[in-house]
Motif scaffolding. Structure first.
Motif, short mmCIF file in Angstrom:
data_model
loop_
_atom_site.label_atom_id
_atom_site.label_comp_id
_atom_site.label_asym_id
_atom_site.label_seq_id
_atom_site.Cartn_x
_atom_site.Cartn_y
_atom_site.Cartn_z
N ASP A 58 48.04 36.95 51.04
CA ASP A 58 46.86 37.89 50.16
C ASP A 58 45.85 38.50 51.32
N ILE A 59 45.55 38.30 52.96
CA ILE A 59 44.51 38.66 54.23
C ILE A 59 45.01 40.00 54.31
N SER A 60 43.94 41.33 54.28
CA SER A 60 44.43 42.32 54.66
C SER A 60 43.54 42.26 56.29
N GLU A 61 42.65 41.58 56.13
CA GLU A 61 41.87 41.37 57.82
C GLU A 61 40.63 40.18 57.55
N GLY A 62 41.15 39.38 59.02
CA GLY A 62 41.17 38.26 59.17
C GLY A 62 41.80 36.74 58.76
N GLU A 63 41.71 35.60 58.94
CA GLU A 63 41.97 34.40 59.07
C GLU A 63 42.58 33.68 57.59
N SER A 64 43.68 33.30 57.45
CA SER A 64 44.07 32.61 56.09
C SER A 64 42.95 31.11 56.05
N MET A 65 41.87 31.17 55.29
CA MET A 65 41.57 29.67 55.48
C MET A 65 42.20 28.94 54.38
N HIS A 66 43.29 29.54 54.08
CA HIS A 66 44.43 27.92 53.48
C HIS A 66 44.69 27.50 54.65
N PRO A 80 33.68 35.47 55.02
CA PRO A 80 34.08 36.76 55.05
C PRO A 80 35.21 37.46 55.24
N ILE A 81 35.83 37.59 54.82
CA ILE A 81 37.98 38.48 54.90
C ILE A 81 37.84 39.45 54.34
N LYS A 82 38.74 40.22 54.73
CA LYS A 82 39.01 41.12 53.41
C LYS A 82 40.00 40.79 52.73
N VAL A 83 40.93 41.13 51.54
CA VAL A 83 42.09 40.47 50.78
C VAL A 83 42.56 41.40 50.11
N GLY A 84 43.81 41.90 49.87
CA GLY A 84 44.71 42.95 48.80
C GLY A 84 45.12 44.36 49.29
N PRO A 85 45.44 45.04 48.95
CA PRO A 85 45.90 46.45 49.44
C PRO A 85 44.75 46.67 49.39
N ARG A 86 43.50 46.65 48.36
CA ARG A 86 42.45 47.41 48.32
C ARG A 86 41.51 47.48 49.51
N ARG A 87 41.39 45.92 50.04
CA ARG A 87 40.51 45.33 51.58
C ARG A 87 39.07 45.57 50.43
#
Length: 463
Positions: A58-66, A80-87
């Motif tokens: 689900d990560i579009s920008e950044g690192e998976s915190m999981h 802070p991260i960006k997620v999903g196709p809509r960033r």
């Protein structure tokens, strides 16, 4: 017992699904286990997209915190991260799931910060609007393509990239304040305060209290609770000390402390107050001579002269006159509701012979008065519109269709303006060299040119 566990699992899943917070759960291998409807609404990803898939799907920008939590066994918050196709811009909090001392997976709660980001951008827009009411000018407002002015602009842009103290040197009316505005507006402090202080205009008895402030009871008439000084007001931003050469020796000593220690002490106070201020100073005074006369502190001179910028006088950049005049005509057209197009070549020629002791400020006055002298239907500034200026030769009668102006050994005829201006510039340099008995260093200083630029012009004009 088994029914109780099943009921608890169903209740837990119902709680997760009913939560308005977006939640995702992964197993110990980092594969998706559970997401809730709020997660789908936020990210645009469904169970089919996530369940059984790697945690970073689900990560579009950044690192998976999981994955970080599964590696370290420690929770993370506010990343802070960006997620999903809509960033989507989000902040995630992730915690490990530990059962009987064994790491079984991790649970993440995701917060939408899009609205917060929009609010922050709107705040920055408002700050920019407010800032334009304080520091109004940028480098785009500095008119002139001459070598001396372009060198000054280049130095100014370099100064804007650093927090060092800048000393603007130049005659009165050359545009030192304009440079100070531009440096502030291109620096990282541009959204913070820009405070201008004319050190020559404020009485000495008030200047120190204005700069450094005072504590309650410091003197008769002091405000209850004291008063912030301009250095405190400008903290985080820029303070522009115009005419710094006019400061008294006692004020110079206090200013030196600010530059050295990055702190001030209010009048009547004992507590040092830290200030984060970028200082831009300006002067038309020859500080080196002032030091020799004991009127300026040598140690302060070395503190403020870290990055000197020499702004050339108008007489040394006559090729800029047409552009400057065009800029001023446009400015005063808007102010006066006129439609003046330009200045006639004969008027420009006359203006080229003037020495401009008041520099661009005087040129503004001359163009303004000339436009006031014009009839409303007139659209070209003619020589007879110009106010009387000392040293401008009178127009001779036309001979053979040529209008001739004379000054010294040089004559100007009806030829392209740039050629006429080059003749004038060559004559000025020749005269300056004569006055200095050929001393090129002194001549360059008088004309506001670099020594390299002067040598170039001497070679160009064959002087």
């Amino acid at each position: 017992m088994e029914n109780l566990m099943e009921d608890a699992r169903s209740m837990l899943q119902a709680i997760i699904h009913s939560s308005n917070d977006a939640i995702s759960v992964v197993d110990a291998e980092g594969n998706g286990l559970i997401i809730n409807p709020a997660y789908t609404r936020l990210t645009g990803l469904t169970e089919q997209d996530v369940i059984g898939k790697p945690a970073d799907v689900d990560i579009s920008e950044g690192e998976s915190m999981h994955m970080q939590v599964l590696r370290t066994g420690r929770p993370v918050r506010g990343v802070p991260i960006k997620v999903g196709p809509r960033r989507k811009d989000v902040i995630v909090n992730v915690a490990p799931i530990i059962v009987d001392g064994v790491l079984k997976g991790s649970v993440g709660v995701i917060h939408d910060i899009s609205d917060m980001k929009k609010a922050t951008e709107e705040l920055e827009r408002v700050k920019r609007l407010v800032r334009t009411l304080r520091a109004r000018y940028t480098f785009a407002d500095i008119v002139g393509q001459s070598d001396g002015m372009q060198a000054a602009v280049e130095q100014g842009r370099k100064a804007a990239e650093t927090p060092v103290t800048v000393l603007l040197r130049g005659e009165s009316g050359t545009g030192k304040e304009l440079f100070a505005h531009a440096i502030h507006n291109e620096s990282s402090r541009k959204y913070n305060e820009f405070v201008r202080v004319n050190c020559a205009a404020i009485p000495e008895s008030l200047l120190e209290s204005e700069l450094f402030g005072y504590d309650e009871g410091a003197f008769t008439g002091a405000k209850r609770g004291g008063k912030k000084g301009l250095f405190e007001e400008a903290s985080g931003g820029t303070i522009f000390l115009d005419e710094i050469g006019e400061l008294s020796m006692s004020t110079q000593a206090k200013l030196l402390r600010v530059l050295q220690e990055k702190e001030i002490v209010r009048i009547g106070g004992t507590k040092a107050i830290a200030v984060d201020v970028r200082v831009i100073a300006a002067t038309h005074v020859n500080l080196e001579q002032a030091i020799q006369k004991g009127a300026f502190r040598e140690d302060l001179y070395y503190r403020i002269n870290v990055l000197p910028i020499i702004i050339p006088p108008l007489r040394s950049r006559l090729p800029d006159l047409p552009e400057l005049i065009g800029h001023l005509i446009h400015k005063y057209n808007q102010e006066y509701g006129r439609n003046v197009q330009n200045a006639a070549p004969s008027a420009l020629e006359q203006l080229c012979w003037y020495s401009w002791p008041g520099n661009v400020r005087e040129l503004e006055n001359v163009i303004s008065r000339s436009m006031i002298n014009m009839r409303f239907q007139e659209v070209v500034i003619q020589p007879y519109h110009l106010p009387e200026l000392a040293g401008i030769p009178s127009q001779t009668q036309a001979e053979g269709g040529k209008v001739v102006y004379s000054a010294g050994d040089v004559q100007l005829e009806d030829q392209p303006l740039n050629k006429q201006l080059e003749k004038v510039e060559a004559d000025i340099i020749r005269g300056a060299l004569d006055r200095r008995n050929g001393n090129k260093t002194a001549t360059a200083r008088d004309l506001g040119l670099s020594i390299r630029n002067l040598y170039y012009k001497i070679e160009k004009y064959g002087l």
